[in-house]
Design a protein around this motif. Structure first.
Motif, short mmCIF file in Angstrom:
data_model
loop_
_atom_site.label_atom_id
_atom_site.label_comp_id
_atom_site.label_asym_id
_atom_site.label_seq_id
_atom_site.Cartn_x
_atom_site.Cartn_y
_atom_site.Cartn_z
N HIS A 68 0.83 -1.20 0.00
CA HIS A 68 0.00 0.00 0.00
C HIS A 68 0.87 1.26 0.00
O HIS A 68 0.51 2.27 -0.63
CB HIS A 68 -0.92 0.01 1.22
CG HIS A 68 -1.95 -1.09 1.21
ND1 HIS A 68 -2.70 -1.40 0.10
CD2 HIS A 68 -2.34 -1.95 2.19
CE1 HIS A 68 -3.52 -2.41 0.39
NE2 HIS A 68 -3.31 -2.76 1.65
N LEU A 69 2.01 1.21 0.68
CA LEU A 69 2.89 2.37 0.71
C LEU A 69 3.48 2.66 -0.67
O LEU A 69 3.53 3.81 -1.11
CB LEU A 69 4.01 2.13 1.72
CG LEU A 69 5.02 3.27 1.89
CD1 LEU A 69 4.35 4.52 2.44
CD2 LEU A 69 6.17 2.84 2.82
N ARG A 70 3.88 1.61 -1.36
CA ARG A 70 4.55 1.80 -2.65
C ARG A 70 3.57 1.93 -3.81
O ARG A 70 3.84 2.65 -4.77
CB ARG A 70 5.49 0.61 -2.93
CG ARG A 70 6.60 0.44 -1.92
CD ARG A 70 7.40 -0.81 -2.22
NE ARG A 70 8.40 -1.08 -1.19
CZ ARG A 70 9.19 -2.14 -1.17
NH1 ARG A 70 9.09 -3.04 -2.14
NH2 ARG A 70 10.06 -2.33 -0.21
N TRP A 71 2.44 1.22 -3.72
CA TRP A 71 1.57 1.08 -4.89
C TRP A 71 0.12 1.47 -4.62
O TRP A 71 -0.75 1.16 -5.42
CB TRP A 71 1.63 -0.36 -5.41
CG TRP A 71 3.03 -0.81 -5.67
CD1 TRP A 71 3.76 -1.70 -4.95
CD2 TRP A 71 3.90 -0.36 -6.72
NE1 TRP A 71 5.02 -1.85 -5.49
CE2 TRP A 71 5.13 -1.03 -6.58
CE3 TRP A 71 3.74 0.55 -7.77
CZ2 TRP A 71 6.20 -0.82 -7.43
CZ3 TRP A 71 4.80 0.76 -8.63
CH2 TRP A 71 6.02 0.07 -8.45
N GLY A 72 -0.13 2.16 -3.54
CA GLY A 72 -1.50 2.56 -3.23
C GLY A 72 -2.11 3.49 -4.25
O GLY A 72 -3.34 3.64 -4.32
N LEU A 132 0.38 -6.90 -11.47
CA LEU A 132 1.70 -6.87 -12.10
C LEU A 132 2.71 -6.20 -11.18
O LEU A 132 3.85 -6.68 -11.03
CB LEU A 132 1.62 -6.15 -13.44
CG LEU A 132 2.94 -5.97 -14.20
CD1 LEU A 132 3.65 -7.30 -14.41
CD2 LEU A 132 2.69 -5.28 -15.54
N ALA A 133 2.33 -5.09 -10.56
CA ALA A 133 3.25 -4.41 -9.64
C ALA A 133 3.64 -5.34 -8.50
O ALA A 133 4.82 -5.37 -8.08
CB ALA A 133 2.59 -3.14 -9.09
N TRP A 134 2.69 -6.13 -7.99
CA TRP A 134 3.02 -7.07 -6.92
C TRP A 134 3.99 -8.13 -7.41
O TRP A 134 4.96 -8.47 -6.70
CB TRP A 134 1.74 -7.72 -6.37
CG TRP A 134 2.02 -8.68 -5.26
CD1 TRP A 134 2.18 -8.39 -3.93
CD2 TRP A 134 2.24 -10.09 -5.39
NE1 TRP A 134 2.47 -9.54 -3.24
CE2 TRP A 134 2.51 -10.59 -4.10
CE3 TRP A 134 2.22 -10.97 -6.47
CZ2 TRP A 134 2.76 -11.94 -3.86
CZ3 TRP A 134 2.48 -12.32 -6.24
CH2 TRP A 134 2.74 -12.79 -4.95
N LEU A 135 3.77 -8.67 -8.60
CA LEU A 135 4.69 -9.68 -9.12
C LEU A 135 6.11 -9.13 -9.25
O LEU A 135 7.09 -9.84 -8.96
CB LEU A 135 4.20 -10.16 -10.49
CG LEU A 135 2.98 -11.08 -10.51
CD1 LEU A 135 2.51 -11.31 -11.94
CD2 LEU A 135 3.28 -12.42 -9.83
N LEU A 136 6.23 -7.90 -9.67
CA LEU A 136 7.55 -7.31 -9.90
C LEU A 136 8.24 -6.90 -8.60
O LEU A 136 9.47 -6.91 -8.52
CB LEU A 136 7.44 -6.09 -10.82
CG LEU A 136 6.88 -6.34 -12.22
CD1 LEU A 136 6.83 -5.03 -13.00
CD2 LEU A 136 7.73 -7.36 -12.97
N ALA A 147 -11.55 0.50 1.31
CA ALA A 147 -11.23 -0.49 2.34
C ALA A 147 -10.01 -1.24 1.83
O ALA A 147 -10.05 -1.83 0.74
CB ALA A 147 -12.40 -1.44 2.57
N ILE A 148 -8.92 -1.22 2.59
CA ILE A 148 -7.67 -1.82 2.14
C ILE A 148 -7.33 -3.05 2.96
O ILE A 148 -7.67 -3.16 4.14
CB ILE A 148 -6.50 -0.82 2.17
CG1 ILE A 148 -6.21 -0.35 3.60
CG2 ILE A 148 -6.80 0.36 1.27
CD1 ILE A 148 -4.95 0.50 3.70
N GLU A 149 -6.66 -3.99 2.30
CA GLU A 149 -6.30 -5.26 2.94
C GLU A 149 -5.21 -5.05 3.98
O GLU A 149 -4.18 -4.43 3.69
CB GLU A 149 -5.83 -6.24 1.86
CG GLU A 149 -5.38 -7.58 2.40
CD GLU A 149 -4.89 -8.50 1.30
OE1 GLU A 149 -3.96 -9.29 1.59
OE2 GLU A 149 -5.42 -8.45 0.17
#
Length: 327
Positions: free
Chosen positions: A17-21, A31-35, A297-299
């Motif tokens: 969430h900090l990097r890709w929120g 894709l961002a999570w995979l990378l 609502a975030i995980e």
């Protein structure tokens, strides 16, 4: 939710969430999570003999900017994915990575099948990548496994798939003893544009531990910073700290989710949905636990809810190969 932080103690959800929120499209977020997510396997662990691949960390600024631009105009990615209602998670993740490797200009081939003279399938190259003058063979997989607790998790075989179809140990054996050897097979030579310089495996995923397990535990060869979740039986759902929850469809199993509050369930709604599911299906359900964060609502955590007999069936799945081996 605790303050977002880049510390080693931060959860995968916090870091994501900090990097890709700022990303909103679910496929771009995946894709961002995979990378950017931690490797599932430790590339430095001696048992992998240097055969574990890893992506550049942190991602270069150009890649971060590319993902942000893709999020604003994701149609090319959507067209490339050609999403089908029942797409397998592994194939979905492979397509995401193929899109990225193509954009980076390093993809030579993807999903190349190797067949014998009798037209029998011998194997398949997941990715053939060009790195300078060298051709690399990368096997790629995204896996989610639950630690079956009877063996204390000291062996990869104690990490079992939610549907009990495989184990982390079986997957590792298949990759390292078979799939990474494919370029050495005589039938593979006609499929290769040049000799393979290195064959490596890139694994991403989540490992799930019983909710009362030691959170500091890490099995040998597994990355200490891997993405973690919990698992519990249906009977334990009532004791979960649930504000909001979402049962995740399979193609949302990669990145931590951010959804509109009206899409979520409260504790009673979650339990009712799970009870209804388990009346006709024994497949564990992956649930995201969410917390309000402004308009979304975030995980903050995720876990597999399993039927109440899953633990016994998982123990049988783990012990059965040992019984056969000892016969």
């Amino acid at each position: 939710m605790p303050p977002l932080t880049e510390s080693l103690a931060a959860t995968c959800q916090q870091r994501f969430h900090l990097r890709w929120g700022h990303l909103h499209d679910p496929h771009v977020r995946a894709l961002a999570w995979l990378l950017d997510s931690p490797d599932l396997l430790d590339p430095a662990a001696p048992q992998w003999s240097g055969q574990v691949a890893s992506l550049t960390a942190p991602l270069p600024p150009a890649t971060v900017a590319w993902l942000a631009a893709l999020d604003q105009a994701p149609e090319p990615l959507h067209d490339y994915l050609a999403i089908q209602p029942f797409t397998r998670l592994g194939r979905y993740a492979e397509r995401l990575m193929a899109f990225y490797f193509t954009a980076q200009g390093i993809l030579r081939a993807h999903g190349v099948q190797v067949r014998s003279a009798a037209n029998e399938t011998i194997g398949e190259f997941d990715f053939l990548l060009q790195q300078g003058e060298e051709l690399l063979h990368w096997e790629f997989a995204v896996k989610l496994y639950l630690l079956e607790p009877t063996g204390a998790g000291q062996a990869a075989d104690y990490f079992v798939g939610p549907n009990l179809a495989d184990t982390l140990g079986n997957k590792m054996h298949k990759i390292f003893s078979r799939q990474l050897m494919l370029s050495q097979h005589p039938a593979a030579q006609s499929c290769l544009p040049q000799p393979v310089a290195r064959a490596q495996a890139l694994l991403k995923g989540w490992l799930f531990y019983h909710r009362h397990a030691d959170e500091a535990f890490a099995a040998q060869g597994i990355s200490a910073g891997h993405c973690r979740g919990f698992w519990c039986e249906l009977a334990e759902v009532g004791s979960l700290d649930v504000q909001r929850a979402l049962i995740l469809p399979r193609l949302r199993w990669l990145a931590p989710v951010s959804v509109a509050p009206q899409e979520t369930l409260d504790r009673d709604g979650l339990r009712a949905a799970l009870e209804e599911h388990f009346t006709h299906d024994s497949m564990p359900q992956l649930v995201a636990l969410l917390q309000d964060d402004g308009e979304a609502a975030i995980e903050i955590a995720r876990g597999f809810i399993v039927p109440d007999d899953w633990r016994a069936r998982a123990e049988h799945r783990v012990l059965r190969p040992r019984a056969i081996a000892g016969a």
